[in-house]
Design a protein around this motif. Structure first.
Motif, PDB file in Angstrom:
ATOM      1  N   GLY A  44       0.823  -1.393   0.143  1.00  0.00           N
ATOM      2  CA  GLY A  44      -0.168   0.208   0.598  1.00  0.00           C
ATOM      3  C   GLY A  44       0.977   1.572  -0.133  1.00  0.00           C
ATOM      4  O   GLY A  44       1.096   2.161  -0.540  1.00  0.00           O
ATOM      5  N   LYS A  45       2.469   1.150   0.924  1.00  0.00           N
ATOM      6  CA  LYS A  45       2.591   2.291   0.703  1.00  0.00           C
ATOM      7  C   LYS A  45       3.740   2.470  -0.549  1.00  0.00           C
ATOM      8  O   LYS A  45       3.657   3.353  -1.126  1.00  0.00           O
ATOM      9  N   ALA A  46       3.784   1.943  -1.396  1.00  0.00           N
ATOM     10  CA  ALA A  46       5.132   1.358  -2.661  1.00  0.00           C
ATOM     11  C   ALA A  46       3.461   1.921  -3.666  1.00  0.00           C
ATOM     12  O   ALA A  46       4.456   2.638  -3.887  1.00  0.00           O
ATOM     13  N   ARG A  47       2.019   1.548  -3.507  1.00  0.00           N
ATOM     14  CA  ARG A  47       1.346   1.611  -4.619  1.00  0.00           C
ATOM     15  C   ARG A  47       1.303   3.458  -4.076  1.00  0.00           C
ATOM     16  O   ARG A  47       1.107   4.173  -4.949  1.00  0.00           O
ATOM     17  N   THR A  48       1.231   4.141  -3.462  1.00  0.00           N
ATOM     18  CA  THR A  48       1.837   5.501  -2.792  1.00  0.00           C
ATOM     19  C   THR A  48       2.268   5.925  -3.090  1.00  0.00           C
ATOM     20  O   THR A  48       2.367   7.187  -4.132  1.00  0.00           O
ATOM     21  N   ARG A  49       3.250   5.512  -3.076  1.00  0.00           N
ATOM     22  CA  ARG A  49       4.771   6.614  -3.557  1.00  0.00           C
ATOM     23  C   ARG A  49       4.306   6.558  -5.205  1.00  0.00           C
ATOM     24  O   ARG A  49       4.839   7.925  -5.946  1.00  0.00           O
ATOM     25  N   ARG A  50       4.298   5.483  -5.949  1.00  0.00           N
ATOM     26  CA  ARG A  50       4.557   5.461  -7.237  1.00  0.00           C
ATOM     27  C   ARG A  50       3.051   6.089  -8.088  1.00  0.00           C
ATOM     28  O   ARG A  50       2.940   7.370  -8.876  1.00  0.00           O
ATOM     29  N   GLY A  68       0.283   6.757   8.419  1.00  0.00           N
ATOM     30  CA  GLY A  68       0.564   5.253   7.094  1.00  0.00           C
ATOM     31  C   GLY A  68       0.369   6.157   5.690  1.00  0.00           C
ATOM     32  O   GLY A  68       1.373   7.055   5.333  1.00  0.00           O
ATOM     33  N   ILE A  69      -0.856   6.293   5.204  1.00  0.00           N
ATOM     34  CA  ILE A  69      -0.755   6.525   3.578  1.00  0.00           C
ATOM     35  C   ILE A  69      -0.225   8.066   3.130  1.00  0.00           C
ATOM     36  O   ILE A  69       0.374   8.537   2.687  1.00  0.00           O
ATOM     37  N   ASP A  70      -0.765   8.710   3.868  1.00  0.00           N
ATOM     38  CA  ASP A  70      -1.437  10.581   4.674  1.00  0.00           C
ATOM     39  C   ASP A  70       0.160   9.999   4.430  1.00  0.00           C
ATOM     40  O   ASP A  70       0.738  11.237   4.038  1.00  0.00           O
ATOM     41  N   THR A  71       1.386   9.930   5.572  1.00  0.00           N
ATOM     42  CA  THR A  71       2.250  10.058   6.011  1.00  0.00           C
ATOM     43  C   THR A  71       3.446   9.980   3.974  1.00  0.00           C
ATOM     44  O   THR A  71       4.360  10.571   3.648  1.00  0.00           O
ATOM     45  N   ALA A  72       2.826   8.861   3.952  1.00  0.00           N
ATOM     46  CA  ALA A  72       4.064   8.717   2.371  1.00  0.00           C
ATOM     47  C   ALA A  72       3.762   9.405   1.256  1.00  0.00           C
ATOM     48  O   ALA A  72       4.039   9.753   1.025  1.00  0.00           O
ATOM     49  N   ALA A  73       2.188   9.793   1.541  1.00  0.00           N
ATOM     50  CA  ALA A  73       1.596  10.715   0.491  1.00  0.00           C
ATOM     51  C   ALA A  73       2.919  11.703   0.710  1.00  0.00           C
ATOM     52  O   ALA A  73       3.533  13.044  -0.316  1.00  0.00           O
ATOM     53  N   HIS A  74       2.116  12.740   1.880  1.00  0.00           N
ATOM     54  CA  HIS A  74       3.805  13.595   1.412  1.00  0.00           C
ATOM     55  C   HIS A  74       5.022  13.469   1.410  1.00  0.00           C
ATOM     56  O   HIS A  74       5.657  14.015   0.340  1.00  0.00           O
ATOM     57  N   THR A  75       5.246  12.812   1.826  1.00  0.00           N
ATOM     58  CA  THR A  75       6.869  12.076   1.775  1.00  0.00           C
ATOM     59  C   THR A  75       7.131  12.331   0.488  1.00  0.00           C
ATOM     60  O   THR A  75       7.707  12.666  -0.301  1.00  0.00           O
ATOM     61  N   ALA A  76       6.036  11.620  -0.241  1.00  0.00           N
ATOM     62  CA  ALA A  76       6.936  11.066  -2.149  1.00  0.00           C
ATOM     63  C   ALA A  76       6.857  12.346  -2.588  1.00  0.00           C
ATOM     64  O   ALA A  76       7.744  12.808  -3.839  1.00  0.00           O
TER      65      ALA A  76
END
Length: 296
Positions: free
Chosen positions: A128-134, A153-161
């Motif tokens: 899920g985190k990998a999908r977010t980054r992509r 989770g996903i929110d953090t991954a989205a901002h960071t990406a």
């Protein structure tokens, strides 16, 4: 405290952000106040400002208290946007219970860029985190600002990406500007406030004075605002009881596009993806599904 310059309201008096901030906080200092009750109050007087419901001296007192608390927290410069002033985003009125005032730090002009919310579980899978980054990388390449809620989770991954790919990001948080949740995102919140855009609709004094367990109710309300602020929401991964689904419902109610990654449909334990697809959500098998719908 640094507030934006006062703005002229056509046909009315000059707006004082400082006074409106204080009046907004005073309205929330009623234990029965909710986003719904305050929205209903303004719905009965559509042209009103927060200060129309609060005595000037009371508004000034509350504003001074908030200013003092923010200064003690050393959060740095901040501003407010008030419904009725020029830079308040009109699309926020699409929310069922629109907010009258927003606190912010950072680059306000980002609200005028094309933006997409990327949200999901606070405990996502590695995939899920990998999908977010992509998907965030693709959004950045298409010049979209990536919006999320700065949760774990996903929110953090989205901002960071978004930051890692040299894109733009907006965080719409469920706490006042001077609070951080989760604490592990303290550095990320500060970075977004300094270099991108941090937004809150949460009244500081109410948040700090009431039982902390009641503050969890601010989080789903910010999801509704996040949806209204953006032109679409993408759900990467979410369980049956996830707060993300509140944003999904809000997106459809507000006439926004709702995208759900195909992997959610592949989980036999989940019923919500099919339900939202029947209501108009788009099933995303590849990023082209997103691009095609956002180009129309």
């Amino acid at each position: 405290m640094q507030l934006e310059l006062t703005a002229d309201r056509p046909g009315r008096r000059t707006i004082s952000p400082f006074r409106e901030l204080g009046a907004y906080e005073a309205l929330w200092d009623n234990v029965k106040a909710t986003f719904k009750s305050i929205a209903d109050q303004f719905a009965r007087r559509p042209a009103a400002l927060p200060s129309d419901f609060v005595k000037p001296e009371t508004a000034e007192e509350y504003a001074a208290s908030v200013n003092s608390r923010f200064r003690e927290s050393e959060i740095g410069p901040f501003g407010v946007r008030v419904h009725g002033a020029a830079e308040y985003p009109p699309r926020l009125r699409d929310a069922k219970h629109p907010v009258e005032l927003l606190y912010f730090q950072g680059w306000w002009d980002l609200v005028n860029s094309r933006s997409v919310a990327v949200v999901g579980s606070r405990e996502p899978s590695d995939e899920g985190k990998a999908r977010t980054r992509r998907i965030v990388k693709a959004l950045v390449e298409d010049d979209f600002t990536v919006v999320s809620g700065l949760a774990a989770g996903i929110d953090t991954a989205a901002h960071t990406a978004a930051i890692d790919n040299e894109g733009r990001t907006i965080a719409v948080i469920g706490t006042p500007l001077s609070h951080v949740y989760p604490k592990t995102n303290s550095d990320l919140q500060k970075r977004i406030a300094e270099n991108y855009l941090l937004i809150s609709q949460v009244p500081l004094l109410r948040y700090e004075r009431q039982d902390y367990r009641r503050n969890r109710l601010f989080f789903p309300e910010r999801n509704k605002t996040m949806s209204a602020l953006t032109e679409a929401t993408i759900i990467v991964e979410a369980g049956e009881t996830s707060g993300t689904l509140i944003q999904a419902r809000a997106a459809l109610e507000q006439g926004r596009k709702l995208f759900i990654l195909d992997s959610c449909f592949q989980n036999p334990k989940l019923t919500w993806p099919a339900k939202f697809e029947m209501q108009g959500a788009v099933r995303v098998r590849t990023y082209d599904d997103v691009r095609r719908h956002l180009s129309t």
